[in-house]
Design a protein around this motif. Structure first.
Motif, PDB file in Angstrom:
ATOM      1  N   GLY A 188      -8.407  14.687  34.217  1.00 44.10           N
ATOM      2  CA  GLY A 188      -7.862  15.808  34.997  1.00 44.10           C
ATOM      3  C   GLY A 188      -8.800  16.314  36.078  1.00 44.10           C
ATOM      4  N   VAL A 189     -10.103  16.011  35.917  1.00 43.75           N
ATOM      5  CA  VAL A 189     -11.096  16.491  36.887  1.00 43.75           C
ATOM      6  C   VAL A 189     -10.950  15.770  38.229  1.00 43.75           C
ATOM      7  N   ARG A 190     -10.221  14.663  38.228  1.00 39.77           N
ATOM      8  CA  ARG A 190      -9.953  13.964  39.500  1.00 39.77           C
ATOM      9  C   ARG A 190      -8.877  14.686  40.296  1.00 39.77           C
ATOM     10  N   SER A 191      -8.122  15.568  39.640  1.00 42.43           N
ATOM     11  CA  SER A 191      -7.066  16.301  40.342  1.00 42.43           C
ATOM     12  C   SER A 191      -7.646  17.607  40.911  1.00 42.43           C
ATOM     13  N   GLY A 192      -6.955  18.171  41.862  1.00 46.12           N
ATOM     14  CA  GLY A 192      -7.445  19.395  42.500  1.00 46.12           C
ATOM     15  C   GLY A 192      -6.801  20.650  41.935  1.00 46.12           C
ATOM     16  N   VAL A 193      -6.287  20.568  40.719  1.00 47.58           N
ATOM     17  CA  VAL A 193      -5.536  21.696  40.162  1.00 47.58           C
ATOM     18  C   VAL A 193      -6.397  22.958  39.997  1.00 47.58           C
ATOM     19  N   LEU A 194      -7.693  22.779  39.704  1.00 47.72           N
ATOM     20  CA  LEU A 194      -8.651  23.892  39.674  1.00 47.72           C
ATOM     21  C   LEU A 194      -9.910  23.448  40.404  1.00 47.72           C
ATOM     22  N   ASP A 195     -10.744  24.426  40.751  1.00 42.15           N
ATOM     23  CA  ASP A 195     -12.018  24.128  41.391  1.00 42.15           C
ATOM     24  C   ASP A 195     -13.039  23.870  40.273  1.00 42.15           C
ATOM     25  N   TRP A 196     -13.326  22.613  39.982  1.00 44.83           N
ATOM     26  CA  TRP A 196     -14.204  22.259  38.856  1.00 44.83           C
ATOM     27  C   TRP A 196     -15.669  22.483  39.215  1.00 44.83           C
ATOM     28  N   PRO A 197     -16.524  22.719  38.274  1.00 44.55           N
ATOM     29  CA  PRO A 197     -16.229  22.872  36.843  1.00 44.55           C
ATOM     30  C   PRO A 197     -15.534  24.196  36.536  1.00 44.55           C
ATOM     31  N   TYR A 198     -14.901  24.241  35.363  1.00 44.78           N
ATOM     32  CA  TYR A 198     -14.254  25.448  34.852  1.00 44.78           C
ATOM     33  C   TYR A 198     -15.342  26.485  34.575  1.00 44.78           C
TER      34      TYR A 198
END
Ligand code: MTE
Length: 327
Positions: A188-198
């Motif tokens: 999921g970290v490859r997606s831009g759904v949130l600004d990683w890291p959490y």
């Protein structure tokens, strides 16, 4: 007996309450198991049903917690539901994604960096973190901002036990938590759904409150990957997203941290995010909730409780604050 009648739908029916006998038996069992390093052999079916996960993961029993409010006498959410209906966006955004995808997470070896405004910063290995304080079993409600809730028997110790070891300075007004963001382990970290890291944060007094739990397990076993292995926060009076999973860094800071969810939608997810049935999310009401496992055709939504039912323990932390402004 009029006092047994539900009032404003807030009373808990007797059928929802874990029977005291079963509960105490579970307690005693956990204690004994902890002392002897036993597994679930030779238990009565009732006790086993209350205590045990499926026995797939390593045992992590805890002793009875003495922290006020650490045990909710409500029916536990089934292990199957606790471990298959998850939010862990690093593994996908569907509720079933974490259980399907989190097998690629490697929870051992693991370490956590503690840094910032403290006298004794350092990197702490998981084996040492496990030994900071005695493991306690705590049955907390978890209320997600999306409107569902669960009752989960966590295993861990008060976060304050760990924070104290680092000796925070007078400048440590807040604590920032950063969680793992590894593309190799977390699709999921490859997606831009949130600004990683959490990233999540707490005010120092919230972080030091005895109810704030550093959790290493649930249902008497180590945390399944999808629930935030090998260690996660559980802040029971706040919406679930404050309870950061798979933590790798704890930083004492002077300024209020900006969480990933606040960055994503500031008007929807504030810093405090205390469970509050009188302050609605801009897109939906927070007055009621759906208890996972009570999904039948006639299942009623439950009224959401102020501070998720922990008002007696934590209300004082917010004395004089406008909770509509500080959502
Ligand atoms: N932590 C990380 N790292 N990533 C996430 O997506 N989701 C949060 C919180 N911690 C999340 C996280 C949300 S929205 C909730 S409701 C809880 O984890 C869910 O915890 P559970 O799956 O153990 O019930």
């Amino acid at each position: 007996m009029y006092f047994h009648k539900p009032r404003h739908g807030q009373r808990i029916p007797a059928s929802e309450i874990t029977s005291r006998q079963v509960y105490d038996a579970r307690r005693d069992w956990l204690k004994t198991a902890g002392a002897l390093g036993l597994t679930g052999l030779g238990l009565s079916a009732a006790v086993q049903a209350q205590t045990a996960g499926p026995g797939k993961l390593a045992k992590l029993p805890g002793v009875k917690s003495t922290v006020a409010g650490a045990t909710v006498m409500e029916k536990l959410t089934a292990y199957k539901d606790v471990t298959s209906y998850n939010n862990f966006y690093e593994f996908g955004t569907d509720k079933s994604d974490p259980a399907e995808n989190a097998h690629t997470l490697k929870p051992r070896p693991w370490s956590v960096v503690i840094e910032g405004e403290c006298a004794k910063p350092g990197r702490f290995g998981l084996e040492d973190l496990l030994k900071v304080a005695p493991m306690e079993e705590r049955v907390y409600r978890l209320r997600c901002v999306e409107g569902w809730s669960m009752v989960i028997p966590w295993v861990g110790y008060s976060l304050s036990e760990l924070l104290k070891k680092a000796e925070p300075t007078g400048k440590a007004k807040y604590v920032e938590f950063t969680t793992l963001a590894d593309k190799a382990q977390m699709p999921g970290v490859r997606s831009g759904v949130l600004d990683w890291p959490y990233v999540e944060g707490l005010r120092i007094d919230e972080a030091m409150h005895p109810l704030t739990l550093m959790a290493f397990g649930l249902y008497g076993e180590v945390l399944p990957n999808q629930n935030g292995a090998p260690l996660r926060l559980v802040v029971p009076w706040k919406y679930g997203f404050k309870s950061a999973k798979s933590i790798v860094k704890i930083r004492f800071v002077e300024k209020q941290p900006v969480s990933s969810w606040t960055k994503a939608a500031q008007q929807e997810y504030g810093f405090y995010s205390n469970v509050n049935p009188t302050v609605d999310h801009p897109r939906w009401s927070q007055a009621t909730e759906r208890r996972i496992g009570e999904d039948g055709l006639f299942a009623k939504r439950r009224p959401t409780l102020m501070f998720n039912g922990y008002e007696a323990q934590v209300g004082q932390l917010y004395a004089g604050m406008d909770l509509k402004k500080n959502y």
